[in-house]
Scaffold this motif. Structure first.
Motif, mmCIF file in Angstrom:
data_model
loop_
_atom_site.group_PDB
_atom_site.id
_atom_site.type_symbol
_atom_site.label_atom_id
_atom_site.label_comp_id
_atom_site.label_asym_id
_atom_site.label_seq_id
_atom_site.Cartn_x
_atom_site.Cartn_y
_atom_site.Cartn_z
ATOM 1 N N LYS A 1 0.404 7.958 1.732
ATOM 2 C CA LYS A 1 -0.579 8.912 1.206
ATOM 3 C C LYS A 1 0.013 9.871 0.171
ATOM 4 O O LYS A 1 -0.614 10.165 -0.844
ATOM 5 N N ASP A 2 1.187 10.347 0.452
ATOM 6 C CA ASP A 2 1.741 11.360 -0.452
ATOM 7 C C ASP A 2 2.764 10.771 -1.421
ATOM 8 O O ASP A 2 3.526 11.490 -2.041
ATOM 9 N N ASP A 3 2.756 9.447 -1.540
ATOM 10 C CA ASP A 3 3.739 8.801 -2.405
ATOM 11 C C ASP A 3 3.224 8.770 -3.834
ATOM 12 O O ASP A 3 2.272 8.067 -4.153
ATOM 13 N N ARG A 4 3.855 9.553 -4.700
ATOM 14 C CA ARG A 4 3.398 9.581 -6.089
ATOM 15 C C ARG A 4 4.334 8.812 -7.015
ATOM 16 O O ARG A 4 4.179 8.852 -8.230
ATOM 17 N N SER A 5 5.241 8.092 -6.433
ATOM 18 C CA SER A 5 6.188 7.362 -7.279
ATOM 19 C C SER A 5 5.517 6.116 -7.852
ATOM 20 O O SER A 5 4.458 5.700 -7.392
ATOM 21 N N ASP A 6 6.152 5.531 -8.838
ATOM 22 C CA ASP A 6 5.619 4.322 -9.446
ATOM 23 C C ASP A 6 6.268 3.098 -8.827
ATOM 24 O O ASP A 6 7.317 3.176 -8.196
ATOM 25 N N GLY A 7 5.590 1.949 -9.028
ATOM 26 C CA GLY A 7 6.163 0.687 -8.589
ATOM 27 C C GLY A 7 7.270 0.262 -9.537
ATOM 28 O O GLY A 7 7.662 0.997 -10.444
ATOM 29 N N GLU A 8 7.755 -0.957 -9.291
ATOM 30 C CA GLU A 8 8.841 -1.411 -10.142
ATOM 31 C C GLU A 8 8.350 -1.810 -11.510
ATOM 32 O O GLU A 8 7.214 -2.252 -11.669
ATOM 33 N N PHE A 9 9.223 -1.683 -12.488
ATOM 34 C CA PHE A 9 8.871 -2.029 -13.850
ATOM 35 C C PHE A 9 9.070 -3.530 -14.059
ATOM 36 O O PHE A 9 10.094 -3.978 -14.549
ATOM 37 N N ARG B 1 0.851 -1.177 0.000
ATOM 38 C CA ARG B 1 0.000 0.000 0.000
ATOM 39 C C ARG B 1 0.891 1.233 0.000
ATOM 40 O O ARG B 1 1.819 1.357 0.802
ATOM 41 N N ALA B 2 0.606 2.159 -0.921
ATOM 42 C CA ALA B 2 1.441 3.357 -1.025
ATOM 43 C C ALA B 2 1.132 4.303 0.119
ATOM 44 O O ALA B 2 0.001 4.372 0.598
#
Lengths: 474, 673
Positions: free
Chosen positions: A179-187, A176-177
């Motif tokens: 709240k303020d995490d706008r990064s992406d998961g791993e490719f 779960r990200a």
């Protein structure tokens, strides 16, 4: 794995196994089937109070155990996430448990699997929720074989459910990200080995299940040597069962019954037919189900093993009174069965008794106690004045009643809808049978009973029973 | 203008025009049929009968075995009504014009002086987004009506004994519930695919826009006819309409048969349109494996719909023919065979399940990557598993007939084919977990519904093998277990994903944001209520409660579980009111949504909300893969700067951090590229 974590994991697993033991101690029907007899070692006690306490403790324990497991996982998650954040590891190795939390996932998978295995059992023990076991009593040889397969399926389902939902919940908790995490998961867009794995393994599982079911299927539906053949007739909305002549006596002593009485441990072959629409013959306790189709004779084989009272339930919608298309099934031991057969043969001499049997389909719509069902009641019908739609009234004599059976829309009883009653009784009842039916209707009113007594002193003039095999079926 | 404005507005509502012309055509058709019958010396129908019944001077004895005259005359009336409705609504204007050599319209929407634009949603329109919204609104309406019938008979079942329905009403309501829900699901699939597919593949509209509008409007008279079945005497066969029961059923049966036959045209025409659109109109650079995964689901479902629907129509029309002209297809006494119907019927009606769920599963596959911020795990296996399911869906129909009069040993091959479907379905689940695993999961309402759909569809899938394995299947067949199984499958595979899709694309359709809190409340009530309902039914089914029973013996001990199921059903049904309030209120008063509030990479999110009339002013060029989340600098599509309006800023949830990774869409082609 560090020792305290290992201990925690083991403790939870052990507590689950303990709960499983407590819960199944009372009455785990599957376990009984596996061990082969009812008085298995797992049957700890018959004392209801003790059983109740065990069950309560078990259910509470299961819930507590699950809560503990989830608390454990969340604790682990928090710690791992904190660790991961402080040490900020590069996600290079997909097996790194600090990033992916594999062990927490394993605990979840195991916990959910065990809870699933217990789920139906726990629910079935709550009072008022439909009996003790997952399935109804297994009253036949086929039922026992079918229940074995149910057990296998249930275990497979629980394990797969635990696996998928365990991984699913773990992902939701763990990844779960913030709240303020706008990064992406791993490719990561795929993995061929995994794809092959989860294609081939399920394929193997379903193939094995299929072959197992195939073997059971052949065993269940094989012909037996000493089958006793009974003809079953379904019509809107009743069942009738036609017992053959006894080959030893060489007399016409076959009879028709509205209840299906079966001899314990004797293989039965039912030859089934329908007079009108499709019905389906099902006794839940015998597990087997077969449609009864007009124009085709279908076969139903079963060997009842447990004496008791069950019911046939029609399971193919057959019109208005589908839910009333029931019949009793009695599985009896030899002595009760003989008594019943003797009684039925004796009844053949009595037109009222035969008429009562013939009247079974009628009684889903016509009551005998004066209450209104679909059609007019038969109580005190014979000899009464019947109000007719648009024509005043008419005396319910033999002509009126016979006329109403073969041509129901001819004279409509006031206040009852036309067109509900089937219009094919002229072809399904023979004239003698109509007479017997009339005798039964007569017997429901005082005037009729007096007439019957006057007509047949001491039953000497009772009409020949012509109910040979096939009479009802035309 | 001589005509006052309100009247002009009424005239421009195609629905009303269609109804008026339809009713006139119906009366004309009935009179015409009567005249023809009289001319050939056949008996005729008393045309005043319905009016007399309406005003209570006579009782409408539709339960009487229908006489052929009434049946054929009302049936022809229904057919004329449908044709009149379609003409009146204007769905065939251009075709009429072409057929007599005129030029016809250009097919585009032209606002008229003094006529408000909302009327276009109630009129014939060729724009795929309007058609999609029409489909969607009708779907929700039909869903609510069908659900209402379900709640009525569910309440009756809560306690043993007949409380307020009689057997006839109960049988009518279960049948109409089933058919309405099927119609609602097919309309919902139409809504999603019509609205989304052209935008997702970078097209300006469907391949055949007039056919698209037509395919929606043919569903409206079909739905009206279906509802007519109840006042016309009802039908006591359930939705399957097995003969010989359906041959003997009251007059209402014929309206069901006709309605579903007409609805079949919608499926066939709609799927042809979608197939051609997907095959021919993808933007340059969009190879098969660059299509959004939802389009794959629609493709597989459309192939099924295009090739299988005929069988459904065939099954129903053969019963109608037997009723009308007495050809004994299903009368064993005259050489008919009642099992034949079941083969034809299930040859469509099994694949239809995949028509419902494949687009739904596509929605889940579409939403999970967006909210996990991670590429869709195993794009190709997921895409191909849809095609595998579609293909294998054809080979399993007889598993609905394990207890029927077909040869018992035919059960075995069908058991094996049925089991193999578990494999491609399993592939989807494992890949979804792969998508979630290691992502950065954001849980908001659309994601919640997709996750709920995941769990429910999993339960539906896992409860399938016990039905499919003949040995246990013959115990479970036609019991409440099966009822629970297909409800949980359709809720998971279709309804939850449909709701998920509506929440997800609502900002795109309306330009407004829905209320997140109400969305979550809706989810939890719906999920909890439905799970309670389904799990209770599983249990009573195994214990021995047959399907379609108006009543049950209190000694069977199903009272508490039925009560629990009823409470669950009301909770789930009631939560739909929250949903409708949320949607209606937010569409009017909601906060303005950013063009791309979910930070999706898909094409539709790069353009303005609501979507412009022709989607793209210039066809975009596809240069990458749609799900490359987490790959810095990945580009999916190059749009013209005019279309590219999504500023990649999240206006809905203002965040202080700038975008960490490339948006996936280059606003302008890079110089020198």
């Amino acid at each position: 794995m560090k020792r305290p974590q290992l201990m925690g994991t083991l403790l939870i697993l052990v507590s689950f196994i303990g709960i499983l033991f407590f819960l199944t101690g009372g009455r785990f029907s599957f376990a009984r089937q596996l061990s082969g007899d009812d008085a298995s070692a797992l049957n700890l006690t018959d004392d209801k109070t003790v059983q109740f306490i065990l069950v309560t403790v078990g259910v509470l324990g299961a819930m507590g155990g699950m809560a503990a497991a989830i608390a454990f996982v969340i604790w682990r998650l928090n710690r791992d996430i904190t660790q991961a954040q402080t040490s900020a590891p590069e996600p290079t190795n997909p097996l790194d448990y600090r990033i992916y939390g594999h062990r927490a996932a394993l605990v979840l998978i195991g916990g959910i699997t065990i809870v699933m295995l217990l789920f139906c059992q726990a629910i079935s023990m709550i009072p008022g929720f439909g009996g003790q076991d997952i399935l109804p009593v297994a009253a036949g040889e086929e039922a026992q074989a079918i229940d074995r397969l149910f057990l296998v399926e249930y275990i497979v389902m629980s394990v797969i459910f635990g696996l998928v939902v365990g991984l699913f919940l773990h992902s939701l908790l763990y990844f779960r990200a913030a709240k303020d995490d706008r990064s992406d998961g791993e490719f990561i867009h795929g993995n061929t080995k995994l794809e092959l794995g989860w294609t081939i393994i399920p394929a193997i599982i379903v193939t094995v299940l299929g072959i197992y079911a195939l073997i059971e299927f052949i065993g269940i539906f094989k012909e037996e040597d000493n089958e006793y053949v009974i003809k079953v007739t379904g019509q809107q909305w009743a069942w009738s069962f036609e017992y053959p002549d006894d080959p030893d006596t060489e007399e016409a002593d076959g009879f028709v019954s509205t209840e299906l009485v079966l001899l314990q441990n004797r293989p039965i072959k039912l030859e089934m037919n329908s007079l009108d629409v499709i019905h389906s013959f099902w006794v839940p306790e015998l597990r087997v189900k077969q449609d009864v189709t007009p124009g085709v004779e279908t076969i139903y084989r079963v060997t009842p093993t447990v004496a008791g009272e069950y019911s046939v339930r029609c399971t193919e919608i057959c019109g208005l009174n589908h839910s009333l298309m029931l019949a009793d099934v009695l599985v009896m031991d030899q002595s009760s069965y003989n008594k019943w057969v003797e009684q039925k043969i004796a009844d053949l001499q009595d037109p009222v008794a035969v008429g009562q049997t013939l009247a079974a389909p009628c009684l889903t719509c016509h009551s005998l106690d004066g209450s209104r069902v679909v059609g007019p009641t038969w109580e005190d019908l014979y000899g009464s004045e019947v109000p007719i739609e648009g024509e005043g009234s008419v005396l319910a004599d033999e002509n009126y009643i016979l006329g109403s059976i073969v041509n129901p829309n001819g004279q409509i009883h006031q206040g009852y809808p036309a067109g509900v009653m089937p219009q094919n009784y002229a072809s399904t009842f023979s004239e003698v049978q109509l007479g017997q039916l009339l005798a039964f209707i007569k017997s429901q009113s005082e005037i009729g009973r007096q007439e019957l007594e006057a007509e047949s002193p001491a039953g000497e003039e009772a009409p020949e029973a012509d109910l040979q095999v096939g009479a009802v079926v035309n | 203008m001589l005509i006052p404005r309100p009247l002009r507005i009424l005239y421009h509502i195609g629905l009303l025009r269609g109804l008026v012309v339809g009713i006139i055509a119906m009366i004309a058709g009935m009179i015409l049929t009567n005249i023809v019958r009289a001319a050939f010396g056949m008996d005729t129908m008393d045309l005043m009968l319905p009016l007399k019944a309406l005003f209570g001077s006579t009782v409408w004895q539709a339960r009487t075995s229908p006489d052929t005259a009434t049946e054929i005359v009302t049936g022809m009336g229904a057919i004329f009504f449908t044709l009149g409705f379609l003409a009146g609504v204007g769905s065939m204007n251009d075709w009429f014009a072409w057929s007599i050599g005129l030029k016809g319209g250009d097919g585009h929407f032209h606002p008229k002086e003094g006529i408000p634009t909302w009327t276009r949603y109630f009129s014939f329109d060729t724009n795929h987004k309007v058609v999609g919204i029409q489909y969607g609104l009708t779907s929700i309406l039909v869903l609510m009506v069908g659900g209402l019938f379900a709640l009525i008979f569910r309440t009756e079942l809560a306690q043993p004994g007949l409380q307020f329905l009689n057997n006839q009403q109960y049988n009518n309501y279960i049948g109409i519930h089933g058919l309405l829900m099927i119609a609602a699901v097919l309309l919902g699939v139409g809504a999603l695919s019509n609205y989304l597919v052209p935008i997702m593949i970078g097209a300006q509209d469907m391949a055949f826009p007039r056919l698209n509008g037509f395919s929606y409007w043919i569903g409206v008279p079909a739905a009206i006819l279906l509802l007519m079945a109840l006042p016309m005497g009802g039908f006591d066969t359930g939705w399957t309409a097995y003969p010989p029961l359906s041959v003997k059923a009251p007059l209402g049966m014929q309206f069901v048969l006709l309605s579903i036959f007409i609805l079949g045209f919608q499926s066939i025409v709609g799927s042809i349109n979608l197939l051609v659109t997907i095959f021919m109109m993808r933007a340059p650079g969009m190879t098969w494996f660059r299509m959004p995964i939802f389009v794959w689901g629609v493709l597989a479902a459309s192939l099924l719909q295009f090739t299988a629907t005929q069988f459904f129509g065939l099954a129903f029309i053969s019963v109608l023919i037997e009723r009308w002209v007495n050809i004994p297809f299903y009368d064993p006494a005259r050489g008919g065979n009642v099992t034949l119907y079941q083969h034809i019927f299930w040859f469509y009606s099994h694949p239809t399940v995949y028509i419902w769920v494949l687009p739904g599963l596509g929605v889940i596959s579409e939403i999970l990557p967006v909210f996990s911020r991670k590429p869709l795990f195993g794009y190709k296996p997921i895409a191909l598993s849809s095609m595998a399911i579609a293909f294998m869906g054809y080979l399993v129909w007889a598993h609905h007939m394990f207890t029927s009069a077909m040869d018992p040993f035919l059960r075995l091959p069908f058991m094996l084919t049925t089991l193999t479907i578990a494999v491609p379905t399993g592939i989807k689940f494992f890949n979804w977990i792969g998508t979630l695993w290691g992502g950065k999961i954001h849980i908001s309402t659309p994601m919640l519904f997709s996750l709920g759909a995941f769990i429910l569809f999993l339960l539906g899938g896992l409860t399938g093998p016990p039905n499919g394995l003949v040995v246990t299947g013959i115990h479970l067949h036609d019991t409440h277990w099966v009822v629970a199984h297909f409800h949980i499958t359709v809720f998971g595979g279709f309804l939850f994903s449909f709701l998920s899709a509506i929440y997800f694309w609502f900002p795109k359709m309306t330009g407004k944001m829905f209320n997140e809190f109400l969305g979550r409340v809706h989810f939890w009530f719906m999920f909890g209520g439905f799970a309670t309902f389904a799990l209770s039914l599983f249990r009573i089914g195994v214990l021995g409660m047959p399907r379609r029973y108006a009543d049950y013996d209190s000694a069977w001990g199903f009272g508490s579980l039925n009560m629990l199921a009823t409470i669950g059903a009301f909770t789930a049904g009631g939560s739909m009111l929250i949903f409708i309030f949320n949607m209606a209120f937010s569409a009017r008063y909601g906060v303005k949504a950013a063009p791309n509030p979910w930070r999706s990479r898909s094409l539709e999110w790069q353009i303005a909300s609501p979507v412009p009339e022709f989607n793209f002013s210039a066809i975009p060029e596809i240069v990458g893969h749609p799900y490359d989340y987490g790959l810095p600098g990945a580009v999916y599509a190059i749009l013209s700067p005019e279309d590219q309006v999504a500023p990649l800023e999240d206006a809905y949830t203002p965040l202080d951090q700038p975008e960490a990774v490339g948006s996936g869409v280059a606003a302008v082609p890079v110089a020198g590229d």
